[in-house]
Design an enzyme around this catalytic site. Structure first.
Site, PDB file in Angstrom:
ATOM      1  N   LYS A   2       0.833  -1.211   0.000  1.00  0.00           N
ATOM      2  CA  LYS A   2       0.000   0.000   0.000  1.00  0.00           C
ATOM      3  C   LYS A   2       0.873   1.270   0.000  1.00  0.00           C
ATOM      4  O   LYS A   2       2.070   1.205   0.225  1.00  0.00           O
ATOM      5  CB  LYS A   2      -0.937  -0.031   1.202  1.00  0.00           C
ATOM      6  CG  LYS A   2      -1.901  -1.231   1.162  1.00  0.00           C
ATOM      7  CD  LYS A   2      -3.027  -1.065   0.168  1.00  0.00           C
ATOM      8  CE  LYS A   2      -3.675  -2.287  -0.377  1.00  0.00           C
ATOM      9  NZ  LYS A   2      -4.489  -3.177   0.371  1.00  0.00           N
TER      10      LYS A   2
HETATM   11  C1  LIG Z   1      -5.656  -4.003   0.666  1.00  0.00           C
HETATM   12  C2  LIG Z   1      -7.118  -3.846   0.585  1.00  0.00           C
HETATM   13  C3  LIG Z   1      -7.967  -4.343   1.585  1.00  0.00           C
HETATM   14  C4  LIG Z   1      -7.509  -5.223   2.709  1.00  0.00           C
HETATM   15  O1  LIG Z   1      -6.449  -4.798   3.450  1.00  0.00           O
HETATM   16  P1  LIG Z   1      -5.513  -5.877   4.216  1.00  0.00           P
HETATM   17  O2  LIG Z   1      -4.644  -4.999   5.037  1.00  0.00           O
HETATM   18  O3  LIG Z   1      -4.773  -6.634   3.158  1.00  0.00           O
HETATM   19  O4  LIG Z   1      -6.378  -6.750   5.019  1.00  0.00           O
HETATM   20  C5  LIG Z   1      -9.319  -4.066   1.487  1.00  0.00           C
HETATM   21  N1  LIG Z   1      -9.822  -3.379   0.461  1.00  0.00           N
HETATM   22  C6  LIG Z   1      -9.045  -2.902  -0.537  1.00  0.00           C
HETATM   23  C7  LIG Z   1      -9.672  -2.123  -1.640  1.00  0.00           C
HETATM   24  C8  LIG Z   1      -7.666  -3.135  -0.515  1.00  0.00           C
HETATM   25  O5  LIG Z   1      -6.904  -2.678  -1.515  1.00  0.00           O
END
Ligand SMILES: *Cc1c(COP(=O)(O)O)cnc(C)c1O
Length: 366
Positions: free
Chosen positions: A180
């Site tokens: 991210k």
């Molecule tokens: C990454 C992501 C999630 C989940 O996050 P995690 O930290 O991997 O559990 C949920 N929604 C979207 C759109 C994402 O990109």
């Protein structure tokens, strides 16, 4: 190889983790509190509550909103599966609405038709880092008394009408997963201005605990560790630069690719900023190569690409079981066939962007 994601781990992140290890306090403590304060200030919200993933954040937000068995939650079939699974985890029903072809976000014009007497919340996703049309969504939410929970996992720092993601709904959910825009390996956050929601989430992340072995309700172990928080605090110090670099890369990429036939660039709507978690283009028939062939050829030229997402979530068996089938969401299904994400992250340099542009053009004109 130019990678599609590259977590930034600088000397500051390493030193911060070492400091926590030396302190001996590893579970939720002062670093988590420091991260929560910094994150709330950044988003402009009164509260921010840290959790150990974005999935936990969405789960906790739905729980705090009181969403449960018999309720419906409106969201999209074009996202990561962790948008929808938490709806099922609380016992509610995912009510899917197709996306807008320009932004890849929920088509707000189609939301009202999906609202029923069971609808409790709307869970819009700021996909790839561009905020949803929140003004239109807020009008609907107010009219039907619905709670808006933003899936802002890809949109930290993105703005709509000068407000940041996380401040746009009743709660905002973020992820600090390794790929991210800011990361700590695994982590999550819920932002809100609502004290009750914040308190319920603080309890829920720790078994529902309110005091010494006193429990107000069901709970989980969704706590963030001090080690993770220490990394995320350092990333917060650098977020401005990360975002600026992604936006700089996106601008350079868009200029380079603007005349390529059959390639549609990201469209950014008025009154919002895009933080380019992904730089996602559409590859149309007129491009010459298919999307999948282009992805393969680019890999051979040293460019790793991503396909987010290759299928609508309504076709995944446990979601299809709510009564969905292939053909239900044509805009999503076409996007799933056409989208291609090019490397755009903070470690991508101008020369890399130029190599990506040259490579795409070379393949386009054969
Ligand atoms: C990454 C992501 C999630 C989940 O996050 P995690 O930290 O991997 O559990 C949920 N929604 C979207 C759109 C994402 O990109």
């Amino acid at each position: 190889m130019i990678s599609i994601a590259s977590p930034h781990i600088g000397p500051e992140e390493i030193a911060a983790v070492n400091d926590v290890l030396r302190s001996g306090r590893l579970a939720q403590g002062p670093k988590v509190a420091e991260l929560e304060a910094a994150f709330a200030e950044y988003c402009g919200t009164k509260y921010a509550v840290a959790l150990n993933s974005g999935t936990a954040a969405i789960h906790a937000a739905l729980y705090a909103a009181g969403v449960g068995v018999g309720d419906e939650v409106i969201t999209v079939p074009f996202s990561f599966i962790a948008t929808i699974n938490p709806i099922i985890m609380v016992g509610a029903t995912p009510k899917l609405v197709d996306i807008d072809p320009e932004t890849f976000n929920i088509d707000v014009a189609k939301v009202e038709a999906a609202i029923t007497s069971k609808t409790k919340a709307i869970l819009p996703v700021h996909l790839y880092g561009q905020p949803v049309d929140m003004r239109a969504l807020r009008l609907l939410a107010d009219k039907y008394e619905l709670i808006i929970i933003e899936d802002a996992c890809q949109a930290v720092g993105a703005e709509y009408s000068l407000k940041r993601a996380g401040k746009l709904g009743d709660m905002g959910c973020f992820s600090f997963y390794a790929t991210k825009n800011i990361m700590c390996g695994e982590g999550g956050m819920v932002t809100t201005d609502n004290e009750q929601f914040a308190q319920t989430i603080r309890q829920m992340r720790q078994h529902g605990m309110t005091g010494a072995y006193e429990y107000a309700h069901m709970g989980y172990n969704y706590r963030m560790s001090e080690l993770h928080a220490a990394i995320a605090v350092e990333q917060m110090h650098k977020i401005k630069g990360f975002t600026a670099k992604r936006q700089h890369n996106a601008k350079r990429m868009a200029i380079g690719l603007k005349d390529v036939v059959g390639l549609e660039l990201p469209i950014v709507k008025a009154d919002r900023s895009h933080v380019y978690h992904q730089f996602t283009v559409r590859i149309k028939d007129s491009f010459g190569l298919t999307r999948d062939a282009l992805a393969q050829e680019l890999k051979e030229l040293g460019v790793a690409v991503g396909i987010y997402y290759p299928k609508g979530l309504h076709t995944i068996p446990h979601i299809a079981s709510y009564g969905y089938s292939s053909g239900d969401f044509p805009v999503t299904e076409l996007a799933a066939k056409q989208v291609l994400s090019l490397p755009i992250h903070q470690a991508v340099e101008d020369a890399d962007v130029d190599h990506i542009v040259t490579s795409v053009k070379k393949l386009a004109y054969v």
